[in-house]
Structures are given as C-alpha cells and as structure tokens.
Write a protein that holds these residues in place. Sequence first.
Motif, PDB file in Angstrom:
ATOM      1  N   ILE A  88       0.839  -1.204   0.000  1.00 33.84           N
ATOM      2  CA  ILE A  88       0.000   0.000   0.000  1.00 33.84           C
ATOM      3  C   ILE A  88       0.870   1.250   0.000  1.00 33.84           C
ATOM      4  O   ILE A  88       0.606   2.209  -0.726  1.00 33.84           O
ATOM      5  CB  ILE A  88      -0.962  -0.002   1.200  1.00 33.84           C
ATOM      6  CG1 ILE A  88      -2.045  -1.050   0.994  1.00 33.84           C
ATOM      7  CG2 ILE A  88      -1.592   1.376   1.411  1.00 33.84           C
ATOM      8  CD1 ILE A  88      -2.944  -1.258   2.192  1.00 33.84           C
TER       9      ILE A  88
ATOM     10  N   ALA B 272       0.984   4.290  -2.832  1.00 33.10           N
ATOM     11  CA  ALA B 272       0.385   5.543  -2.369  1.00 33.10           C
ATOM     12  C   ALA B 272       0.998   6.779  -3.007  1.00 33.10           C
ATOM     13  O   ALA B 272       0.416   7.861  -2.917  1.00 33.10           O
ATOM     14  CB  ALA B 272       0.502   5.635  -0.852  1.00 33.10           C
TER      15      ALA B 272
ATOM     16  N   SER C 258      -5.556   2.711  -6.967  1.00 30.65           N
ATOM     17  CA  SER C 258      -6.491   2.826  -5.845  1.00 30.65           C
ATOM     18  C   SER C 258      -7.274   1.525  -5.673  1.00 30.65           C
ATOM     19  O   SER C 258      -7.557   1.105  -4.550  1.00 30.65           O
ATOM     20  CB  SER C 258      -7.439   4.006  -6.033  1.00 30.65           C
ATOM     21  OG  SER C 258      -8.336   3.769  -7.086  1.00 30.65           O
TER      22      SER C 258
ATOM     23  N   ILE D 259      -4.975  -0.841  -3.934  1.00 30.63           N
ATOM     24  CA  ILE D 259      -4.904  -0.502  -2.510  1.00 30.63           C
ATOM     25  C   ILE D 259      -6.111  -1.074  -1.776  1.00 30.63           C
ATOM     26  O   ILE D 259      -5.985  -1.596  -0.662  1.00 30.63           O
ATOM     27  CB  ILE D 259      -4.792   1.024  -2.322  1.00 30.63           C
ATOM     28  CG1 ILE D 259      -3.403   1.500  -2.762  1.00 30.63           C
ATOM     29  CG2 ILE D 259      -5.062   1.423  -0.878  1.00 30.63           C
ATOM     30  CD1 ILE D 259      -3.226   3.007  -2.800  1.00 30.63           C
TER      31      ILE D 259
END
Length: 125
Positions: free
Chosen positions: A61, A65, A79, A82
């Motif tokens: 993650i 990011a 995203s 994630i």
Amino acid sequence: MRPRFALGLSKPPARQPEFVQQLIWTMSAVTTAQQTHHRVNLINQRITEATSTILNEYSSILELAKVAGKDRATTASESYQIECHTTSIVRAVEDLLMVSRSLKELWILGQVSSSVRKNEEQASE
C-alpha cells in the motif's frame, strides 16, 4: 413457514474454520504433551502467517500511495489495488482475532491452564 435446523436454530450452524477443527482434533489426541506441542505449533503458524500478510500488504500500500506524476487511469488502477491490499489486511486481522478467541475458549474450558500445569510438572521432574 421457515425451516428449522438441528438444535432448533432458524438458520444452519456456521461451519467452523479449519483452524478451529484442527484445534478440536488436538484436544482428542493421545497424549497431553503432543496436544500441547501441536496446539502451540498451529497457533504460532497462524500468527506468523497473519502478521507477515499484514506487513507485506501494508508495504505494498505504501509503495502504491505515491501519486506524483501519474495520470488518472494509473491512479484509479492503483487505488483499486490498494483496496484489495486493505481487504487482505482486514482478513489477516480477523484471523488474529479468531486465534485470540480460540485461545480464550480453550482457557475458559480449562484446557490451557491444565496443559501448562502438566508441562511445568513434567519440567520439574
């Protein structure tokens, strides 16, 4: 009219996870020392797997990011990745909670304290 299942429940009983089934199996094993050793190995294995999953997914993650210099399609894709990693973390934490619950159940049923006392007695002999 709703169907009734065993024990008068309105819905079928939940299937126990494999980890709980293995712990129940260890309670019916031949010797207390083997039970304790097998139980400890199962618990340690589950804890190790869950913590390594949490750490690996969290680091993934953090790598995803970073937003600087990415277009919207890449950002949208990352995203979603994630979200998938977050779901894996949640599952691992739920697994740790299940381990904790199993330990509490074993302790309440008196199987943890008796096995610890027997191991202490064997060690002192």
